[in-house]
Design a protein around this motif. Sequence first.
Motif, PDB file in Angstrom:
ATOM      1  N   PHE A   1       0.890  -1.198  -0.202  1.00 46.10           N
ATOM      2  CA  PHE A   1      -0.030  -0.066  -0.024  1.00 46.10           C
ATOM      3  C   PHE A   1       0.895   1.403  -0.092  1.00 46.10           C
ATOM      4  CE2 PHE A   1      -3.129  -3.100   1.883  1.00 46.10           C
ATOM      5  CZ  PHE A   1      -4.112  -2.857   1.013  1.00 46.10           C
ATOM      6  N   ALA A   2       1.823   1.167   0.767  1.00 47.06           N
ATOM      7  CA  ALA A   2       2.629   2.690   1.135  1.00 47.06           C
ATOM      8  C   ALA A   2       3.474   2.994  -0.125  1.00 47.06           C
ATOM      9  CB  ALA A   2       3.496   2.411   2.470  1.00 47.06           C
ATOM     10  N   PHE A   3       4.245   1.884  -0.657  1.00 48.00           N
ATOM     11  CA  PHE A   3       5.149   2.291  -1.697  1.00 48.00           C
ATOM     12  C   PHE A   3       4.463   2.900  -2.890  1.00 48.00           C
ATOM     13  CE2 PHE A   3       7.862   1.153  -5.406  1.00 48.00           C
ATOM     14  CZ  PHE A   3       8.975   1.649  -4.968  1.00 48.00           C
ATOM     15  N   PRO A   4       3.333   2.182  -3.445  1.00 50.44           N
ATOM     16  CA  PRO A   4       2.715   2.622  -4.585  1.00 50.44           C
ATOM     17  C   PRO A   4       2.105   3.983  -4.520  1.00 50.44           C
ATOM     18  CG  PRO A   4       2.074   0.612  -4.202  1.00 50.44           C
ATOM     19  CD  PRO A   4       2.678   0.992  -3.210  1.00 50.44           C
ATOM     20  N   LEU A   5       1.572   4.434  -3.203  1.00 49.15           N
ATOM     21  CA  LEU A   5       1.099   5.747  -2.701  1.00 49.15           C
ATOM     22  C   LEU A   5       2.098   6.780  -2.708  1.00 49.15           C
ATOM     23  CD1 LEU A   5      -1.592   7.169  -2.049  1.00 49.15           C
ATOM     24  CD2 LEU A   5      -0.971   6.511   0.462  1.00 49.15           C
ATOM     25  N   ALA A   6       3.236   6.208  -2.120  1.00 52.16           N
ATOM     26  CA  ALA A   6       4.354   7.430  -2.103  1.00 52.16           C
ATOM     27  C   ALA A   6       4.788   7.746  -3.595  1.00 52.16           C
ATOM     28  CB  ALA A   6       5.373   6.670  -1.201  1.00 52.16           C
ATOM     29  N   VAL A   7       4.749   6.790  -4.400  1.00 51.20           N
ATOM     30  CA  VAL A   7       5.297   7.049  -5.819  1.00 51.20           C
ATOM     31  C   VAL A   7       4.400   7.933  -6.280  1.00 51.20           C
ATOM     32  CG1 VAL A   7       5.909   6.005  -8.118  1.00 51.20           C
ATOM     33  CG2 VAL A   7       6.633   4.923  -5.950  1.00 51.20           C
TER      34      VAL A   7
ATOM     35  N   PRO B   1      16.706   5.184  -9.192  1.00 49.38           N
ATOM     36  CA  PRO B   1      18.229   4.937  -8.505  1.00 49.38           C
ATOM     37  C   PRO B   1      18.505   6.110  -7.268  1.00 49.38           C
ATOM     38  CG  PRO B   1      18.185   4.827 -10.922  1.00 49.38           C
ATOM     39  CD  PRO B   1      16.713   5.330 -10.386  1.00 49.38           C
ATOM     40  N   SER B   2      18.006   7.230  -7.603  1.00 43.59           N
ATOM     41  CA  SER B   2      18.458   8.151  -6.657  1.00 43.59           C
ATOM     42  C   SER B   2      17.753   8.302  -5.207  1.00 43.59           C
ATOM     43  CB  SER B   2      18.001   9.546  -7.253  1.00 43.59           C
ATOM     44  OG  SER B   2      18.131  10.752  -5.996  1.00 43.59           O
ATOM     45  N   ALA B   3      16.308   7.549  -5.521  1.00 43.22           N
ATOM     46  CA  ALA B   3      15.566   7.456  -4.350  1.00 43.22           C
ATOM     47  C   ALA B   3      15.705   6.053  -3.532  1.00 43.22           C
ATOM     48  CB  ALA B   3      14.094   7.336  -4.384  1.00 43.22           C
ATOM     49  N   LEU B   4      16.597   5.121  -4.233  1.00 44.60           N
ATOM     50  CA  LEU B   4      16.717   3.749  -3.488  1.00 44.60           C
ATOM     51  C   LEU B   4      17.354   3.785  -2.123  1.00 44.60           C
ATOM     52  CD1 LEU B   4      17.727   1.402  -6.300  1.00 44.60           C
ATOM     53  CD2 LEU B   4      15.855   1.147  -4.738  1.00 44.60           C
ATOM     54  N   PRO B   5      18.376   4.752  -1.727  1.00 38.92           N
ATOM     55  CA  PRO B   5      18.926   4.738  -0.441  1.00 38.92           C
ATOM     56  C   PRO B   5      17.756   4.956   0.673  1.00 38.92           C
ATOM     57  CG  PRO B   5      20.416   5.819  -1.884  1.00 38.92           C
ATOM     58  CD  PRO B   5      19.281   5.170  -2.631  1.00 38.92           C
ATOM     59  N   SER B   6      16.927   6.098   0.314  1.00 42.38           N
ATOM     60  CA  SER B   6      15.916   6.571   1.243  1.00 42.38           C
ATOM     61  C   SER B   6      14.603   5.533   1.456  1.00 42.38           C
ATOM     62  CB  SER B   6      15.006   7.749   0.734  1.00 42.38           C
ATOM     63  OG  SER B   6      14.426   8.321   1.806  1.00 42.38           O
ATOM     64  N   ILE B   7      14.634   4.680   0.283  1.00 45.01           N
ATOM     65  CA  ILE B   7      13.510   3.723   0.226  1.00 45.01           C
ATOM     66  C   ILE B   7      13.794   2.492   1.196  1.00 45.01           C
ATOM     67  CG2 ILE B   7      12.255   1.920  -1.110  1.00 45.01           C
ATOM     68  CD1 ILE B   7      12.498   3.977  -3.575  1.00 45.01           C
TER      69      ILE B   7
ATOM     70  N   LEU C   1       8.601   8.579  -0.354  1.00 44.49           N
ATOM     71  CA  LEU C   1       8.448  10.041  -0.846  1.00 44.49           C
ATOM     72  C   LEU C   1       9.402  10.905  -0.567  1.00 44.49           C
ATOM     73  CD1 LEU C   1       5.907  11.802  -1.776  1.00 44.49           C
ATOM     74  CD2 LEU C   1       5.409  12.306   0.722  1.00 44.49           C
ATOM     75  N   ASN C   2      10.013  10.888   0.242  1.00 45.24           N
ATOM     76  CA  ASN C   2      11.437  11.725   0.612  1.00 45.24           C
ATOM     77  C   ASN C   2      12.372  11.582  -0.611  1.00 45.24           C
ATOM     78  OD1 ASN C   2      12.822  13.861   2.288  1.00 45.24           O
ATOM     79  ND2 ASN C   2      14.119  12.059   2.624  1.00 45.24           N
TER      80      ASN C   2
ATOM     81  N   THR D   1       3.645   0.519  10.665  1.00 46.06           N
ATOM     82  CA  THR D   1       4.668   0.560   9.801  1.00 46.06           C
ATOM     83  C   THR D   1       4.567   1.358   8.425  1.00 46.06           C
ATOM     84  OG1 THR D   1       3.905  -1.573   8.704  1.00 46.06           O
ATOM     85  CG2 THR D   1       5.440  -1.805  10.338  1.00 46.06           C
ATOM     86  N   PHE D   2       3.207   1.666   8.256  1.00 45.39           N
ATOM     87  CA  PHE D   2       2.908   2.560   7.009  1.00 45.39           C
ATOM     88  C   PHE D   2       3.746   3.709   6.929  1.00 45.39           C
ATOM     89  CE2 PHE D   2       0.581   5.698   4.847  1.00 45.39           C
ATOM     90  CZ  PHE D   2       0.201   4.965   3.731  1.00 45.39           C
ATOM     91  N   PHE D   3       3.836   4.670   8.013  1.00 45.19           N
ATOM     92  CA  PHE D   3       4.495   5.906   7.724  1.00 45.19           C
ATOM     93  C   PHE D   3       6.009   5.754   7.484  1.00 45.19           C
ATOM     94  CE2 PHE D   3       0.314   6.848   9.296  1.00 45.19           C
ATOM     95  CZ  PHE D   3      -0.117   7.927   8.606  1.00 45.19           C
TER      96      PHE D   3
END
Length: 254
Positions: free
Chosen positions: A71-77, A167-173, A136-137, A127-129
């Motif tokens: 739920f959280a990953f697609p919503l953040a994208v 690729p840029s967002a992967l570390p934060s993800i 998202l960040n 765990t959602f947030f």
Amino acid sequence: MKQLKGLVIPALVLVLWFVGSAWGIINQYIIPPPAKVWQTAIELTTTGVLFKHIAVSLYRVLAGFFLTVLFAFPLAVLVGMQRNLEPYIDPVLDFLGHIPPISCIPIFILWFGIDEASKLAVIVLATFFPVFLNTLNGILSCNKQLLEVGEVFGFRARDKFWRIIMPSALPSIIVGFRLGLGYSWRSLVGAELIAAASGIGYMIIDAEQLSRPDIIIVGILTIGLFGYIIDYLFLKLTNRLLPWVGERVNYGRS
């Protein structure tokens, strides 16, 4: 050497526990001596009771985490790529983010009953947030100059997403996923308050009602140990699959 340094404080606590118990400084009814806790751990292990509770709790933690990512990953994208949605979604998420998952247990019981669904709902809410906000960040922090370079090379929106933004967002993800796993374990006891008949959280609550602090300590140590093992394996897997990312997420230890 670093691993040995990490054992200093646990060893010190263990020594103080031994000495305090042996000299009668610590009330053994409240905090049993290490030998008693060790004996209880052996009994629970040899009888299979501990493994049964661990298996149930592992299922709940991993299932809850999987649903959260779903739920959280697609919503953040979606929110990260469609900034015009922010005014609609931000107030709702800010409101939900301040609600303790345990306070929702009564309404989850009314909605989902006392089976697994209500327990998983508590874990998902806890765990959602971390997963959503870190994903998202990561997307919003993508270097705009890289996006401009992509436009110069004629990248389409899909190309910019997969070749620049992700690729840029992967570390934060990855940090969000690690934090989410940690929050899954932290919410486990609350989730297993809901009419559970098995699980580490249930074992701890049942031991509290039986005045068995030795079992409670075994349960707490088990949660900490398995949380550490899963976090370690997750980091190793990240380093193996994404070696250029793994070194950048060490700061995100949950």
